[in-house]
Enzyme design. Sequence first.
Site, PDB file in Angstrom:
ATOM      1  N   HIS A  49       0.842  -1.208   0.000  1.00 60.58           N
ATOM      2  CA  HIS A  49       0.000   0.000   0.000  1.00 60.58           C
ATOM      3  C   HIS A  49       0.871   1.249   0.000  1.00 60.58           C
ATOM      4  O   HIS A  49       1.919   1.315   0.637  1.00 60.58           O
ATOM      5  CB  HIS A  49      -0.985  -0.020   1.168  1.00 60.58           C
ATOM      6  CG  HIS A  49      -0.419   0.244   2.527  1.00 60.58           C
ATOM      7  ND1 HIS A  49      -0.301   1.509   3.068  1.00 60.58           N
ATOM      8  CD2 HIS A  49       0.023  -0.610   3.492  1.00 60.58           C
ATOM      9  CE1 HIS A  49       0.179   1.432   4.293  1.00 60.58           C
ATOM     10  NE2 HIS A  49       0.404   0.161   4.575  1.00 60.58           N
ATOM     11  N   ASP A  68       5.987   2.926   6.907  1.00 55.65           N
ATOM     12  CA  ASP A  68       4.713   2.236   6.732  1.00 55.65           C
ATOM     13  C   ASP A  68       3.852   3.055   5.755  1.00 55.65           C
ATOM     14  O   ASP A  68       3.193   3.988   6.163  1.00 55.65           O
ATOM     15  CB  ASP A  68       4.017   2.091   8.082  1.00 55.65           C
ATOM     16  CG  ASP A  68       2.659   1.422   8.003  1.00 55.65           C
ATOM     17  OD1 ASP A  68       2.354   0.821   6.968  1.00 55.65           O
ATOM     18  OD2 ASP A  68       1.909   1.511   8.993  1.00 55.65           O
ATOM     19  N   GLU A  78      -5.251   1.507   2.355  1.00 52.48           N
ATOM     20  CA  GLU A  78      -5.041   0.397   3.282  1.00 52.48           C
ATOM     21  C   GLU A  78      -5.259   0.837   4.716  1.00 52.48           C
ATOM     22  O   GLU A  78      -5.839   0.099   5.523  1.00 52.48           O
ATOM     23  CB  GLU A  78      -3.614  -0.157   3.112  1.00 52.48           C
ATOM     24  CG  GLU A  78      -3.342  -1.446   3.884  1.00 52.48           C
ATOM     25  CD  GLU A  78      -2.773  -1.237   5.287  1.00 52.48           C
ATOM     26  OE1 GLU A  78      -2.565  -2.240   5.996  1.00 52.48           O
ATOM     27  OE2 GLU A  78      -2.537  -0.074   5.667  1.00 52.48           O
ATOM     28  N   ASP A 100       4.583  -5.384   3.558  1.00 53.06           N
ATOM     29  CA  ASP A 100       4.258  -4.327   4.515  1.00 53.06           C
ATOM     30  C   ASP A 100       5.342  -4.302   5.588  1.00 53.06           C
ATOM     31  O   ASP A 100       6.310  -5.079   5.533  1.00 53.06           O
ATOM     32  CB  ASP A 100       2.883  -4.581   5.134  1.00 53.06           C
ATOM     33  CG  ASP A 100       2.146  -3.299   5.497  1.00 53.06           C
ATOM     34  OD1 ASP A 100       2.802  -2.346   5.996  1.00 53.06           O
ATOM     35  OD2 ASP A 100       0.921  -3.228   5.301  1.00 53.06           O
TER      36      ASP A 100
END
Length: 336
Positions: free
Chosen positions: A62, A164, A194, A217
């Site tokens: 994402h 992230d 996400e 991720d």
Amino acid sequence: MDLLHILQTLNACHGPSGDEAGVREAIRTLAQPFADEIWTDTLGNLIVHRKGSGPKVLFAAHMDSIGCIVTHIDAQGFLRFGRLGGLSAADLIAVPVRFGNGTRGVIAMPEGAELKELKLDQLYIDIGAGSREEAQTWVELGDTAVFDAPVYVQGERVVSPYLDNRVSCAVLLLALERIRERQNDLYFAFTVQEEVGLRGARTAAFALEPDYAVAMDVTDADDVPGSKHTCTAKLGEGAAIKVMDHSVICHPALVSGLRALARERGIPAQTDIMRSGGTDAGAIHQSRGGVVTGGISVPCRYIHTPQEMADRRDVEACAALAAALAQCDLRRLGER
């Protein structure tokens, strides 16, 4: 491609959940030399296709980030805001932020507020305006802001906002660069939204109908003082092969296949188990009649704060493992 350059490029873009266009176009530019096809779907996912005649494999990372959205401007020009994704009040005090139009500000709390009881609704963004009218020349209701902090490297550690999940976008770009064999039909999805419910991954998986999928991720690190051991990964110990988190129990054949590939190729690897949290795998594995799904994670400290920390050696291991999986005979995965 260079990791630091990728992170600096992506973090210079505005890309909170629902407003990922800037990040998407930067990734498109970086991925274009390695794509047979590249397109954006209706929801905003960027899909990079490397054609092959074998099983259809989806790698998903994402590209959205958590952020703030302006919900009120008071008479003194201070901005109240809501959350886009998982924000914690305690992590936001005196944090600099940047709006899509370049306006900058700082998150603050009211004088006299008790830190241990602090709620997000008590915080405000100060952009230096002296009135509502002045503030409205710079921002509007519904404008979004992201953390405004630098990327730097110290030794093998990289510190940056939005590792992230921009670091996993970098992993996919690095993997794309090293893929040579084409026996599998490869799709690299850089997904949207996400952080607010795995929304982009759900539509991408439904449309692409993959046989196999891997969610890329970050994962929480279990190597900091006071850890309660609700996770298993550590910085510097290699690619974290996901077994489960709150959103998914990974397919055993993919878990064992990734572990075998890591051993065969000499790629440092470790086990990723989290009691909470989730990734795009949570949506992908339930798509249509089900997808054989796993995960490759970058261990990360201080997730969802303005200064997240990862290890460059883990990033390299994740890219190497993703590239190895992309080029292996997945039809024999369960035999490994």
